[in-house]
Design an enzyme around this catalytic site. Structure first.
Site, mmCIF file in Angstrom:
data_model
loop_
_atom_site.group_PDB
_atom_site.id
_atom_site.type_symbol
_atom_site.label_atom_id
_atom_site.label_comp_id
_atom_site.label_asym_id
_atom_site.label_seq_id
_atom_site.Cartn_x
_atom_site.Cartn_y
_atom_site.Cartn_z
ATOM 1 N N ARG A 1 0.850 -1.198 0.000
ATOM 2 C CA ARG A 1 0.000 0.000 0.000
ATOM 3 C C ARG A 1 0.884 1.247 0.000
ATOM 4 O O ARG A 1 2.012 1.225 0.491
ATOM 5 C CB ARG A 1 -0.902 0.028 1.239
ATOM 6 N N LYS B 1 -2.059 -2.259 7.915
ATOM 7 C CA LYS B 1 -3.178 -1.582 8.564
ATOM 8 C C LYS B 1 -3.382 -2.195 9.947
ATOM 9 O O LYS B 1 -3.325 -3.407 10.094
ATOM 10 C CB LYS B 1 -4.466 -1.809 7.767
ATOM 11 N N HIS C 1 -4.662 -8.991 2.908
ATOM 12 C CA HIS C 1 -6.116 -9.031 3.099
ATOM 13 C C HIS C 1 -6.424 -9.958 4.273
ATOM 14 O O HIS C 1 -5.992 -11.116 4.285
ATOM 15 C CB HIS C 1 -6.818 -9.565 1.844
ATOM 16 N N TYR D 1 -10.595 -10.508 -7.754
ATOM 17 C CA TYR D 1 -10.033 -11.278 -8.864
ATOM 18 C C TYR D 1 -11.017 -12.330 -9.380
ATOM 19 O O TYR D 1 -10.620 -13.362 -9.899
ATOM 20 C CB TYR D 1 -8.694 -11.908 -8.430
#
Length: 351
Positions: A200, A224, A321, A331
Site C-alpha cells: 500500500r 493496517k 487481506h 479477482y
C-alpha cells in the site's frame, strides 16, 4: 531525548490531535462513542467517523425544523431517540448532493452514501447496545445497492512502458524534466517497489532505510492496524532500490527525517499525496484513458501474482487481506478464466 517516533506512531499522534479538534465541533456525547470504539479502530477510521457524524448533525440543523435553532452543543443523546426511520431516509437522499459552509455541491456516489450511513449505523449501535437509547432506526435503513466497480489495472506491456517512462522521462514536459533529472532514481525505485510487491502507498511512505534487508530480500512493513510483517522482493526491485540508496547516501535529510527511505526534494519523508501525484504524472503519459493510482498498481501486482501462481490464498496473504473473500471479489474474473481453462484438463476416455 527519547527515541524518535516512527512514521506510523507520528501519524497516529497527529491523527489523535486532529480528532480531538474535530470533536469540539460535535455534540458532547459523541466523545463517549469515540472512547468506546478506540481499542478496535484506527485513528484514520475515527477521523472518517467524525466527518460523517458532523455531516449528519449539520443535516438535522438545516433540514429538520425541530432542530433549526440548535447549536452543536445543544444536541443531547435523547435526540437519537426522537429521530425516526423516515428522517434517516431523508438524510440518505440529502447525501446525494449537498452543500456545507466551506464547499458547495458535494456529491456522493453509492459507495460514499454507503460509508456515511455505515458510520451512522455504528454510532446508533454503540448507544443501543449499551441500553442508553431505546430505539435504533438506523438498523432498519436499507443501504443502497452497490454496483461492482470494474477493476482497473495495467496490462503487462503497460507496466513495461510505465517503468521505461519513469526511467527515461522522454515524454515529460520541459518543467517536469528539470525535476526528473533530480528524482529519476528515486521515482524508479518507488514505482518498481509498488509494482513489484503490491504494498500500500501508506506502507511505502512509512519505510525506513533499516527496514530493508538485501541479504534475505526482505522488507519490513507496517500493515493496517499496526501489525509488522516481512514481505519479499525480487531482483528488479533490489537493483532499483540499491541504485536509489547509493544516491540517497549523498543527501542530508532534514532533522527528524534521517531514517526515511524515500525523501522529497525538500529532503523530508515523502507523504501519501506526493506519491499519488507522482504515479498520476507518469501513468497519464502511458495510459491516458485509465485513471491509475497507487492502489491500481497494487491491483496490477495482485493480478500478475495470481496469474503466475493460481493461488488465491497466497495473493491474499501477500497483499495483507485479512479475509480471502476480499481477494476473491477483486479477482473474480480471473477465477472464472481459470475455471473455464479447466474444462478440458480431465480426459474421461481415450480419443
Amino acid at each position: 531525548m527519547g527515541k524518535p517516533l516512527s512514521y506510523h506512531e507520528q501519524e497516529t499522534l497527529e491523527n489523535t490531535k486532529r480528532l480531538r479538534q474535530m470533536m469540539k465541533e460535535l455534540p458532547p456525547f459523541c466523545a463517549d462513542f469515540f472512547r468506546g470504539i478506540e481499542p478496535r479502530t484506527s485513528s484514520r477510521t475515527r477521523i472518517a467517523y467524525a466527518y460523517d457524524l458532523k455531516t449528519f448533525f449539520e443535516f438535522l440543523k438545516k433540514q429538520n425544523p425541530l432542530f433549526a435553532d440548535y447549536k452543536m452543543q445543544d444536541f443531547s443523546l435523547t435526540v437519537l431517540d426522537e429521530i425516526q426511520l423516515m428522517d434517516l431516509e431523508e438524510y440518505m437522499e440529502f447525501l446525494k448532493c449537498y452543500s456545507t459552509d466551506k464547499k458547495e455541491d458535494l456529491i456522493n456516489t453509492e459507495r460514499g452514501i454507503m460509508r456515511k450511513m455505515s458510520s451512522l449505523k455504528s454510532f446508533y449501535n454503540y448507544f443501543y447496545r449499551r441500553e442508553r437509547i431505546k430505539n435504533n432506526p438506523a438498523a432498519l435503513v436499507e443501504l443502497p445497492r452497490l454496483h461492482e466497480k470494474e477493476i482497473i489495472r495495467l496490462e503487462v506491456d503497460e507496466v513495461a512502458k510505465l517503468l521505461d517512462q519513469v526511467d527515461e522521462g522522454d515524454h515529460l514536459t520541459e518543467k517536469q524534466r528539470e525535476f526528473h533529472v533530480k528524482t529519476r532514481l528515486r521515482d524508479l525505485a518507488l514505482m518498481t517497489l509498488l509494482l513489484g510487491t503490491g504494498i500500500r502507498v501508506s506502507e511505502c511512505v512509512g519505510l525506513n532505510l533499516d527496514d530493508i534487508d538485501f541479504g534475505t530480500g526482505g522488507l519490513k512493513i507496517h500493515r493496517k492496524g499496526g501489525k509488522e510483517v516481512i514481505i519479499y522482493f525480487g531482483s528488479e526491485v533490489e537493483f532499483a532500490l540499491k541504485d536509489y540508496i547509493d544516491e540517497r547516501k549523498h543527501v542530508t535529510p532534514e532533522p527528524g527525517h534521517e531514517s526515511a527511505l524515500f525523501l522529497s526534494l525538500q529532503r523530508k519523508r515523502m507523504n501519501v499525496r506526493s506519491v499519488e501525484n507522482l504515479v498520476k504524472k507518469y501513468a497519464r503519459i502511458v495510459t491516458p484513458l485509465k485513471k491509475i493510482t497507487p492502489h491500481k498498481l497494487r491491483s496490477t501486482y495482485g493480478t500478475s501474482l495470481y496469474r503466475e501462481t493460481g493461488d488465491i490464498y497466497l495473493v491474499a496473504d501477500v497483499l495483507g487481506h485479512s479475509d480471502v473473500n476480499t481477494t476473491k471479489k477483486h479477482y473474480a474474473a480471473l477465477e472464472d478464466e481459470r475455471r473455464r481453462s479447466a474444462r478440458n484438463k480431465v480426459q474421461l476416455r481415450d480419443n
